[in-house]
Design an enzyme around this catalytic site. Structure first.
Site, PDB file in Angstrom:
ATOM      1  N   SER A 120      37.345  14.554  29.192  1.00 13.71           N
ATOM      2  CA  SER A 120      37.971  13.274  28.867  1.00 13.71           C
ATOM      3  C   SER A 120      36.942  12.162  28.949  1.00 13.71           C
ATOM      4  CB  SER A 120      39.128  12.992  29.833  1.00 13.71           C
ATOM      5  OG  SER A 120      39.649  11.714  29.556  1.00 13.71           O
ATOM      6  N   HIS A 176      38.588  14.782  24.654  1.00 10.20           N
ATOM      7  CA  HIS A 176      39.826  14.035  24.871  1.00 10.20           C
ATOM      8  C   HIS A 176      39.498  12.534  24.876  1.00 10.20           C
ATOM      9  CE1 HIS A 176      43.972  13.749  26.320  1.00 10.20           C
ATOM     10  NE2 HIS A 176      43.557  12.836  27.177  1.00 10.20           N
ATOM     11  N   ASP A 217      41.164   8.780  25.356  1.00 10.48           N
ATOM     12  CA  ASP A 217      42.319   8.060  25.901  1.00 10.48           C
ATOM     13  C   ASP A 217      42.400   6.626  25.394  1.00 10.48           C
ATOM     14  OD1 ASP A 217      43.553   9.936  27.733  1.00 10.48           O
ATOM     15  OD2 ASP A 217      41.713   9.779  28.917  1.00 10.48           O
ATOM     16  N   MET A 265      44.556   3.166  25.613  1.00 11.82           N
ATOM     17  CA  MET A 265      45.561   2.457  26.424  1.00 11.82           C
ATOM     18  C   MET A 265      45.679   1.019  25.938  1.00 11.82           C
ATOM     19  SD  MET A 265      44.344   3.701  30.194  1.00 11.82           S
ATOM     20  CE  MET A 265      43.859   5.412  30.512  1.00 11.82           C
ATOM     21  N   HIS A 290      44.701  10.675  22.656  1.00 10.58           N
ATOM     22  CA  HIS A 290      45.901  10.534  23.491  1.00 10.58           C
ATOM     23  C   HIS A 290      46.284   9.062  23.491  1.00 10.58           C
ATOM     24  CE1 HIS A 290      47.543  10.781  27.951  1.00 10.58           C
ATOM     25  NE2 HIS A 290      48.477  10.482  27.070  1.00 10.58           N
ATOM     26  N   MET A 328      48.281   6.110  24.619  1.00  9.71           N
ATOM     27  CA  MET A 328      49.163   5.554  25.654  1.00  9.71           C
ATOM     28  C   MET A 328      49.467   4.124  25.239  1.00  9.71           C
ATOM     29  SD  MET A 328      47.136   7.242  28.868  1.00  9.71           S
ATOM     30  CE  MET A 328      45.705   7.617  27.863  1.00  9.71           C
ATOM     31  N   MET A 383      51.632  15.703  31.552  1.00 12.40           N
ATOM     32  CA  MET A 383      50.795  14.834  32.376  1.00 12.40           C
ATOM     33  C   MET A 383      50.813  15.318  33.827  1.00 12.40           C
ATOM     34  SD  MET A 383      49.465  12.652  30.308  1.00 12.40           S
ATOM     35  CE  MET A 383      48.548  11.770  31.587  1.00 12.40           C
ATOM     36  N   ASP A 428      46.838  17.123  31.542  1.00 16.09           N
ATOM     37  CA  ASP A 428      45.931  15.972  31.620  1.00 16.09           C
ATOM     38  C   ASP A 428      46.207  15.196  32.894  1.00 16.09           C
ATOM     39  OD1 ASP A 428      44.226  13.862  31.042  1.00 16.09           O
ATOM     40  OD2 ASP A 428      45.572  12.966  29.547  1.00 16.09           O
TER      41      ASP A 428
HETATM   42  C1  DX5 Z   1      44.972   9.325  32.377  1.00 15.65           C
HETATM   43  C2  DX5 Z   1      44.249   9.871  31.165  1.00 15.65           C
HETATM   44  C3  DX5 Z   1      43.426  11.049  31.443  1.00 15.65           C
HETATM   45  C4  DX5 Z   1      42.240  10.786  32.344  1.00 15.65           C
HETATM   46  C5  DX5 Z   1      42.114  11.975  33.243  1.00 15.65           C
HETATM   47  O1  DX5 Z   1      45.844   8.336  31.969  1.00 15.65           O
HETATM   48  O2  DX5 Z   1      45.191  10.227  30.160  1.00 15.65           O
HETATM   49  O3  DX5 Z   1      42.973  11.683  30.256  1.00 15.65           O
HETATM   50  O4  DX5 Z   1      41.023  10.615  31.671  1.00 15.65           O
HETATM   51  O5  DX5 Z   1      41.189  11.689  34.203  1.00 15.65           O
HETATM   52  P1  DX5 Z   1      40.979  12.635  35.458  1.00 15.65           P
HETATM   53  O6  DX5 Z   1      40.587  13.970  34.955  1.00 15.65           O
HETATM   54  O7  DX5 Z   1      39.878  11.943  36.217  1.00 15.65           O
HETATM   55  O8  DX5 Z   1      42.284  12.678  36.215  1.00 15.65           O
HETATM   56 ZN    ZN Z   2      44.565  11.521  28.470  1.00 15.16          ZN
END
Ligand code: DX5
Ligand code: ZN
Length: 235
Positions: free
Chosen positions: A18, A43, A45, A47, A76, A78, A147, A185
């Site tokens: 990620s 991956h 992310d 947000m 991903h 969010m 999650m 994740d």
């Molecule tokens: C959290 C993200 C994850 C995050 C995971 O909201 O969706 O993808 O990067 O990070 P770790 O592996 O450090 O929990």
């Molecule tokens: Zn994620």
């Protein structure tokens, strides 16, 4: 279109570093290293500060990432109203697009829209959302993401009840859509990855456990070793 690591069969375990935890001042090098180390998907992310309290990365970073890898980029989202962004993420280099069921009133339509763009469709739910949300759409999903933490931040502790959710989801998946990959994740690390994979996860996302001072290649190797110990021979 990049679909998946060609050497992996349906039930191979996949590792998805990620990028949220990478050193963004060295983005290109970190992305190349994650691929060279044997990461299967990257991956990514996104947000928006509304669906989750945090802000992270978006289109310019995706465009830059795309230039440094041939791996599938696993976006991903969010964000609220994720449908607004499917097309632009698809055009900028996403191979998989995963949205949160809680962020749209039209999960089934969202999956159709992602497929119309020629991309793999993923859906996920927060730890407090009933797992049943998956059932009506499981037959249409390419990726069902469970999650392991509340989304929004890297480096959190894995929520243990996630294991039972994985076991349940795997039985539904095997029944309704054996081609769908189950992804986890949040909070995945070297100590718990074996347990999580045994509970049913096919794709293991890890941020802070891969992008740290021990080195990306070293960490991916250790993950692979842990997965190769699984008794079902599918690692
Ligand atoms: C959290 C993200 C994850 C995050 C995971 O909201 O969706 O993808 O990067 O990070 P770790 O592996 O450090 O929990
Ligand atoms: Zn994620």
């Amino acid at each position: 279109m990049i679909l998946d690591t060609p050497s992996r069969n349906l039930r191979s375990k996949r590792i998805a570093p990620s990028l949220l935890a990478c050193d963004f001042s060295e983005l290109g090098a970190q992305v190349r290293e994650a691929q060279a180390a044997g990461g299967d998907w990257l991956h990514f992310d996104v947000m928006d500060g509304h669906f989750v309290p945090n802000l992270s990365i978006g289109l310019p970073i995706l465009e830059a990432t795309r230039k440094h890898t041939t791996l599938p980029i696993d976006v991903h989202l969010m964000v609220q109203n994720p449908e607004r962004y499917f097309e632009v993420f698809a055009k900028t280099g996403a191979d998989h697009i995963t949205f949160h069921a809680e962020s749209t009133a039209h999960a089934h339509s969202a999956i159709q829209q992602i497929h119309l763009l020629g991309k793999k469709a993923g859906m996920t739910i927060n730890p407090g959302t009933p797992l049943e949300f998956f059932k009506p759409v499981l037959a249409d999903l390419d990726v069902a993401l469970v999650m392991g933490v509340n989304p929004g931040f890297g480096g959190q502790k894995f929520i243990p009840q996630t294991l039972e959710r994985l076991r349940q989801l795997r039985t539904w998946r095997d029944d309704l859509n054996p081609n769908c990959l189950i992804q986890v994740d949040g909070g995945v690390n070297l100590e718990n990855v074996g347990m999580i994979a045994r509970a049913g996860a096919d794709v293991l996302v890890a941020g802070s456990a891969i992008f740290n001072s021990a080195g990306i290649a070293h960490n991916v190797n250790l993950f692979r070793n842990q997965l190769s110990k699984l008794s079902d021979g599918n690692a």
